[in-house]
Design a protein around this motif. Structure first.
Motif, PDB file in Angstrom:
ATOM      1  N   GLN A  18       0.867  -1.196  -0.072  1.00  0.00           N
ATOM      2  CA  GLN A  18      -0.103  -0.064   0.114  1.00  0.00           C
ATOM      3  C   GLN A  18       0.873   1.324  -0.049  1.00  0.00           C
ATOM      4  O   GLN A  18       0.636   2.242  -0.685  1.00  0.00           O
ATOM      5  CB  GLN A  18      -0.941  -0.039   1.201  1.00  0.00           C
ATOM      6  N   VAL A 188      -4.109   4.727   5.131  1.00  0.00           N
ATOM      7  CA  VAL A 188      -5.100   3.631   4.703  1.00  0.00           C
ATOM      8  C   VAL A 188      -6.035   4.415   3.729  1.00  0.00           C
ATOM      9  O   VAL A 188      -6.429   5.611   3.884  1.00  0.00           O
ATOM     10  CB  VAL A 188      -5.820   3.631   6.171  1.00  0.00           C
ATOM     11  N   ASN A 189      -6.691   3.490   2.878  1.00  0.00           N
ATOM     12  CA  ASN A 189      -7.402   4.088   1.826  1.00  0.00           C
ATOM     13  C   ASN A 189      -8.837   3.995   2.311  1.00  0.00           C
ATOM     14  O   ASN A 189      -9.583   3.145   2.094  1.00  0.00           O
ATOM     15  CB  ASN A 189      -7.214   3.351   0.515  1.00  0.00           C
ATOM     16  N   THR A 190      -9.306   5.016   3.222  1.00  0.00           N
ATOM     17  CA  THR A 190     -10.576   4.949   3.476  1.00  0.00           C
ATOM     18  C   THR A 190     -11.751   5.039   2.639  1.00  0.00           C
ATOM     19  O   THR A 190     -12.909   4.490   2.926  1.00  0.00           O
ATOM     20  CB  THR A 190     -10.680   6.261   4.480  1.00  0.00           C
ATOM     21  N   ASN A 192     -12.162   2.818   0.063  1.00  0.00           N
ATOM     22  CA  ASN A 192     -12.339   1.333   0.126  1.00  0.00           C
ATOM     23  C   ASN A 192     -13.387   0.681   1.099  1.00  0.00           C
ATOM     24  O   ASN A 192     -13.608  -0.397   0.880  1.00  0.00           O
ATOM     25  CB  ASN A 192     -10.999   0.729   0.151  1.00  0.00           C
ATOM     26  N   PHE A 193     -13.559   1.639   2.342  1.00  0.00           N
ATOM     27  CA  PHE A 193     -14.316   0.956   3.232  1.00  0.00           C
ATOM     28  C   PHE A 193     -15.695   1.749   3.511  1.00  0.00           C
ATOM     29  O   PHE A 193     -15.639   2.884   3.340  1.00  0.00           O
ATOM     30  CB  PHE A 193     -13.583   0.722   4.430  1.00  0.00           C
ATOM     31  N   ALA A 261     -13.954  -5.432   2.277  1.00  0.00           N
ATOM     32  CA  ALA A 261     -14.659  -4.327   2.852  1.00  0.00           C
ATOM     33  C   ALA A 261     -15.845  -4.816   3.479  1.00  0.00           C
ATOM     34  O   ALA A 261     -16.468  -4.216   4.558  1.00  0.00           O
ATOM     35  CB  ALA A 261     -14.969  -3.136   1.906  1.00  0.00           C
ATOM     36  N   TYR A 264     -15.234  -6.582   6.732  1.00  0.00           N
ATOM     37  CA  TYR A 264     -14.744  -5.866   7.815  1.00  0.00           C
ATOM     38  C   TYR A 264     -16.000  -4.770   8.230  1.00  0.00           C
ATOM     39  O   TYR A 264     -16.144  -4.956   9.594  1.00  0.00           O
ATOM     40  CB  TYR A 264     -13.976  -4.534   7.338  1.00  0.00           C
ATOM     41  N   THR A 281      -4.210  -2.855   9.294  1.00  0.00           N
ATOM     42  CA  THR A 281      -5.363  -3.688   9.502  1.00  0.00           C
ATOM     43  C   THR A 281      -6.475  -2.972  10.574  1.00  0.00           C
ATOM     44  O   THR A 281      -7.610  -3.011  10.323  1.00  0.00           O
ATOM     45  CB  THR A 281      -5.314  -5.089   9.583  1.00  0.00           C
ATOM     46  N   GLU A 284      -7.891  -0.160   9.050  1.00  0.00           N
ATOM     47  CA  GLU A 284      -8.988  -0.386   7.855  1.00  0.00           C
ATOM     48  C   GLU A 284     -10.240  -0.995   8.680  1.00  0.00           C
ATOM     49  O   GLU A 284     -11.544  -0.416   8.352  1.00  0.00           O
ATOM     50  CB  GLU A 284      -8.353  -1.711   7.162  1.00  0.00           C
TER      51      GLU A 284
END
Length: 382
Positions: A18, A188-190, A192-193, A261, A264, A281, A284
């Motif tokens: 990442q 973190v690629n927020t 994506n969630f 996603a 999670y 993680t 995430e």
């Protein structure tokens, strides 16, 4: 400024990959040099990048194989990368990236996650910690050589960037770094969630199944609790961990970003039992609005807000001993305050670590250091 990016390997979907992807977004025209790259094993965004691998690519088909061949083949492979044409080299990783060939006058910046674990903390590997007699002596010889080679290569970067205060101190101690080390927390690629309106009853682990990740500790605790647990990941300890799990534990791997996603977003809480250098993680899980139950040491101290008086202003519940009994106690405690955690607050906290902020910080750090470097070079020539 002609820039090259260097990454240990692109063979899985983890925090290091990442970071490498964010480096690409910061400097999209720069090629990425690495040991091996398998597009099906890592993030699909790399398929649009200019990726240049070594001859080890034809031998190592998996991340595990690449790691096993690191010494000496991985070292030799990375030494075959000649980056003499580049003015600036931005590398990320722990072990291989630092072995590429660079010009004496090139600016080299190393985003180093931690000193190479096998050289400086071999006890974290099951193969070493469980070895005895002649095998241990052989390991010690190899570890000694690794440490010497790793230390020498670590003297080349002009600047280091660390993930946390703890990893900064490790780098300074191991490599005897005198200059200040900048701390830039990994991203973190927020986007994506997402938050789920109706989370389900299972607890979640997302991890490589390796000795120091302590997933076996979670299995032990949840075997006793009997609660549903989902474990997402693969690794060297996979067979051993699966064989020790009861029917309440479900294993998953090879998930798409969308599927992960969903896993999670719908978990009850995320379990993080290891002492990690950083740990993407837990962030995430936070980006999905989910609280974390974590062993309260290492990287989570930099990324999580532990429960004190008000769970609505917290993102995690810590346990202070790395044992199944303490994890069970933490899960039981979590049940009593679960309804008081605020998914919106947790998600908002994760957004402060978003990759857009990381990219801006890295770009600013690199360009400013290069400007200083050029100024010093010019004054030297005069």
């Amino acid at each position: 400024m002609k820039i090259a990016l260097v990454q240990d390997g692109l063979m899985c979907r983890a925090g290091g990959e990442q970071v490498a992807l964010c480096f690409h977004k910061a400097f999209p025209e720069a090629p990425i040099y690495t040991q091996c790259y398998r597009p099906e094993l890592t993030f699909p965004e790399f398929q649009s990048c200019d990726i240049r691998t070594t001859w080890l690519q034809s031998i190592a088909k998996t991340d595990d194989t690449m790691k096993k061949l690191f010494f000496p083949l991985g070292v030799w492979a990375m030494q075959s990368h000649d980056l003499s044409e580049f003015d600036l080299v931005l590398m990320s990783g722990t072990h291989c990236a630092k072995y590429v060939k660079v010009r004496p006058d090139a600016l080299v910046i190393s985003y180093s996650f931690t000193p190479f674990r096998l050289a400086w903390n071999p006890e974290s590997y099951a193969q070493y910690s469980k070895s005895e007699g002649f095998t241990r002596k052989l390991f010690d010889i190899v570890v000694g050589k690794l440490k010497a080679v790793d230390f020498k290569a670590a003297q080349r970067p002009n600047f280091f960037v660390a993930m946390t205060e703890e990893t900064k101190e490790r780098l300074q101690t191991a490599y005897q770094i005198k200059q200040d080390i900048q701390i830039i927390n990994p991203p973190v690629n927020t986007q994506n969630f997402h938050i789920s309106d109706l989370p389900k009853s299972y607890y979640l682990v997302v991890s490589r199944l390796e000795y120091y990740k302590k997933v076996d500790l979670v299995i032990d605790a949840f075997n006793q609790l009997g609660y549903p647990l989902v474990v997402v990941g693969k690794g060297l300890q996979e067979d051993e961990i699966k064989s020790g799990a009861n029917s309440n534990v479900r294993f998953m791997s090879g998930l798409s970003a969308k599927e992960l996603a969903e896993v999670y977003a719908n978990c009850r809480a995320f379990i993080f039992p290891q002492h990690e250098d950083y740990g993407i993680t837990p962030l995430e899980a936070n980006a999905a609005g989910r609280p974390v139950i974590a062993y309260g040491t290492g990287g989570v101290l930099a990324t999580q807000i532990p429960v004190t008086d008000d769970p609505s202003q917290a993102t995690a519940l810590f346990f202070n001993e790395q044992t199944a009994d303490k994890l069970k106690e933490a899960v039981k405690q979590f049940e009593t305050i679960e309804h008081r955690f605020d998914p919106v607050f947790i998600r908002s906290h994760a957004e402060s670590f978003d990759e857009s902020k990381f990219i801006d910080k890295i770009r600013l750090f690199v360009t400013s250091k290069y400007a200083q470097h050029r100024k010093i070079e010019a004054s030297t020539i005069k």
